[in-house]
Design an enzyme around this catalytic site. Structure first.
Site, PDB file in Angstrom:
ATOM      1  N   CYS A 122       4.863  -9.189 -42.273  1.00  0.00           N
ATOM      2  CA  CYS A 122       6.002  -8.312 -42.555  1.00  0.00           C
ATOM      3  C   CYS A 122       7.137  -8.555 -41.563  1.00  0.00           C
ATOM      4  O   CYS A 122       6.999  -8.292 -40.368  1.00  0.00           O
ATOM      5  CB  CYS A 122       5.500  -6.861 -42.519  1.00  0.00           C
ATOM      6  SG  CYS A 122       6.723  -5.610 -42.161  1.00  0.00           S
ATOM      7  N   CYS A 134       8.673  -5.496 -39.763  1.00  0.00           N
ATOM      8  CA  CYS A 134       7.764  -4.979 -38.726  1.00  0.00           C
ATOM      9  C   CYS A 134       8.043  -5.656 -37.387  1.00  0.00           C
ATOM     10  O   CYS A 134       8.048  -5.001 -36.346  1.00  0.00           O
ATOM     11  CB  CYS A 134       6.304  -5.229 -39.107  1.00  0.00           C
ATOM     12  SG  CYS A 134       5.785  -4.357 -40.591  1.00  0.00           S
TER      13      CYS A 134
END
Ligand SMILES: [Zn+2]
Length: 142
Positions: free
Chosen positions: A63, A66
């Protein structure tokens, strides 16, 4: 177990993921930033039974956002040392937690106090905005 440098005196300290109370610097006794990791097996001990407000970061290795939000969260943990514990949960390694908290997007951030969810949000944001959100959650009536 993480090693953090004391923001006050610079001395490295080892900080366990689960611990009663708040970690203090072994030299100057000021609060240390607390950045811990948890999964399905350790979440109760590390996050739900913590003695201070917990900011949970549900993230995943694949991700991109993230990785962007991670330094902002670590900055918050430093700025709010002694008041906030950051707990990182890799959703791919913690399917039971992802189901329990209905994590449908990463990053999802959650504020926990005494095991109860007081705020939850999805998506990345800059550190000042996240700090305001966490401070609001900490002021919310329980
Ligand atoms: Zn120190």
């Amino acid at each position: 177990m993480h090693t953090v440098n004391c923001p006050n005196c610079g001395r490295p300290n080892r900080v366990p993921d689960a611990y009663r109370g708040k970690p203090l610097c072994g030299v100057c006794h000021r609060p240390l930033p607390w950045i811990a990791e948890a999964d399905d097996n350790t979440f109760a001990e590390v996050a739900e039974r913590a003695d201070l407000t917990v900011l949970v970061d549900f993230w995943a290795q694949w991700c991109g956002p993230c990785r962007m939000v991670s330094p902002a969260l670590e900055q918050l943990a430093r700025e709010m040392a002694g008041r906030l514990k950051l707990v990182k949960v890799d959703v791919d390694g913690s399917p039971a937690l992802a189901r329990r908290y209905t994590i449908t997007a990463v990053p999802t951030l959650m504020v926990l106090y005494e095991g109860r969810v007081v705020a939850q949000r999805a998506g990345a944001a800059p550190a000042p905005q996240l700090r305001e959100w966490v401070e609001d959650a900490m002021r919310a009536p329980s």
